[in-house]
Scaffold this motif. Structure first.
Motif, PDB file in Angstrom:
ATOM      1  N   ILE A 188      -6.467   4.506   5.544  1.00 58.90           N
ATOM      2  CA  ILE A 188      -6.580   3.166   5.377  1.00 58.90           C
ATOM      3  C   ILE A 188      -6.451   2.533   6.482  1.00 58.90           C
ATOM      4  O   ILE A 188      -5.372   2.449   7.090  1.00 58.90           O
ATOM      5  CB  ILE A 188      -6.136   2.515   3.998  1.00 58.90           C
ATOM      6  CG1 ILE A 188      -6.706   3.702   2.751  1.00 58.90           C
ATOM      7  CG2 ILE A 188      -6.440   1.148   3.794  1.00 58.90           C
ATOM      8  CD1 ILE A 188      -7.800   3.588   2.534  1.00 58.90           C
ATOM      9  N   THR A 195      -2.500   7.041   1.689  1.00 64.96           N
ATOM     10  CA  THR A 195      -3.001   5.649   2.241  1.00 64.96           C
ATOM     11  C   THR A 195      -3.045   5.882   3.752  1.00 64.96           C
ATOM     12  O   THR A 195      -3.420   4.764   4.487  1.00 64.96           O
ATOM     13  CB  THR A 195      -2.327   4.333   1.951  1.00 64.96           C
ATOM     14  OG1 THR A 195      -0.812   4.589   2.488  1.00 64.96           O
ATOM     15  CG2 THR A 195      -2.266   4.030   0.387  1.00 64.96           C
ATOM     16  N   VAL A 236      -5.388   0.738  -4.681  1.00 63.71           N
ATOM     17  CA  VAL A 236      -5.186  -0.145  -3.256  1.00 63.71           C
ATOM     18  C   VAL A 236      -5.786  -1.510  -3.251  1.00 63.71           C
ATOM     19  O   VAL A 236      -5.093  -2.173  -2.740  1.00 63.71           O
ATOM     20  CB  VAL A 236      -5.713   1.001  -2.400  1.00 63.71           C
ATOM     21  CG1 VAL A 236      -5.820   0.375  -0.918  1.00 63.71           C
ATOM     22  CG2 VAL A 236      -4.943   2.262  -2.421  1.00 63.71           C
ATOM     23  N   LEU A 293       0.712  -1.122   0.048  1.00 61.06           N
ATOM     24  CA  LEU A 293      -0.020  -0.041  -0.214  1.00 61.06           C
ATOM     25  C   LEU A 293       0.798   1.070   0.106  1.00 61.06           C
ATOM     26  O   LEU A 293       0.519   2.469  -0.623  1.00 61.06           O
ATOM     27  CB  LEU A 293      -1.023  -0.030   1.316  1.00 61.06           C
ATOM     28  CG  LEU A 293      -1.993  -1.261   1.340  1.00 61.06           C
ATOM     29  CD1 LEU A 293      -2.900  -0.888   2.400  1.00 61.06           C
ATOM     30  CD2 LEU A 293      -2.678  -1.373  -0.037  1.00 61.06           C
ATOM     31  N   ASP A 314      -7.775   5.703  -7.241  1.00 58.85           N
ATOM     32  CA  ASP A 314      -6.974   5.365  -6.088  1.00 58.85           C
ATOM     33  C   ASP A 314      -7.524   4.096  -5.213  1.00 58.85           C
ATOM     34  O   ASP A 314      -6.761   3.032  -4.859  1.00 58.85           O
ATOM     35  CB  ASP A 314      -7.085   6.898  -5.107  1.00 58.85           C
ATOM     36  CG  ASP A 314      -6.224   7.775  -5.605  1.00 58.85           C
ATOM     37  OD1 ASP A 314      -5.724   7.713  -6.573  1.00 58.85           O
ATOM     38  OD2 ASP A 314      -6.214   8.773  -4.716  1.00 58.85           O
ATOM     39  N   ARG A 315      -8.931   4.067  -5.280  1.00 56.72           N
ATOM     40  CA  ARG A 315      -9.374   2.840  -4.595  1.00 56.72           C
ATOM     41  C   ARG A 315      -9.105   1.407  -5.207  1.00 56.72           C
ATOM     42  O   ARG A 315      -8.691   0.641  -4.748  1.00 56.72           O
ATOM     43  CB  ARG A 315     -11.193   3.271  -4.655  1.00 56.72           C
ATOM     44  CG  ARG A 315     -11.696   1.835  -3.721  1.00 56.72           C
ATOM     45  CD  ARG A 315     -13.218   2.376  -4.039  1.00 56.72           C
ATOM     46  NE  ARG A 315     -14.045   1.134  -3.573  1.00 56.72           N
ATOM     47  CZ  ARG A 315     -15.420   1.305  -3.346  1.00 56.72           C
ATOM     48  NH1 ARG A 315     -16.039   2.692  -3.733  1.00 56.72           N
ATOM     49  NH2 ARG A 315     -16.106   0.352  -2.784  1.00 56.72           N
ATOM     50  N   CYS A 323       1.901   2.446  -3.340  1.00 54.11           N
ATOM     51  CA  CYS A 323       1.050   2.988  -4.413  1.00 54.11           C
ATOM     52  C   CYS A 323       1.349   4.466  -4.627  1.00 54.11           C
ATOM     53  O   CYS A 323       0.840   5.446  -3.707  1.00 54.11           O
ATOM     54  CB  CYS A 323      -0.613   2.884  -3.817  1.00 54.11           C
ATOM     55  SG  CYS A 323      -0.962   1.212  -3.749  1.00 54.11           S
TER      56      CYS A 323
END
Length: 102
Positions: free
Chosen positions: A51, A48, A75, A40, A71-72, A43
């Protein structure tokens, strides 16, 4: 980003702490947590920090919020590529996307 343990283990942060709970295999869980955190964090350009990753048998649940569907998707895809993860529960909220659908 915060990584939580399964229901029978306490939460684990990414500050380098080691799980000390009663998970089925804390060593394997710690390795999985480390790989997910690295995936993560890799990314590029995605924040993040909001998250929360919950480790569950065979997979993870991702919760929190991101700024875009791209982005979702990135991830979720990153988590799915981690060795040992067989499923990803996607509970990530994209507020701008939600309000645009109304």
């Amino acid at each position: 980003m915060v990584i939580e343990a399964s229901l029978d283990r306490p939460a684990v942060s990414l500050a380098g702490s080691t799980p000390s709970g009663r998970g089925a295999n804390p060593v394997v869980d710690a390795e999985l947590e480390s790989r997910i955190a690295a995936a993560l964090e890799a990314c590029v350009g995605i924040d993040t920090s909001k998250i929360i990753v919950t480790i569950v048998p065979g997979g993870v649940i991702l919760r929190g919020s991101l700024v875009s569907m791209d982005d979702r998707n990135s991830v979720v895809d990153a988590a799915l590529r981690v060795t040992g993860v067989t499923s990803v529960g996607d509970e990530i909220d994209v507020p701008h996307h939600r309000s645009a659908q109304r």
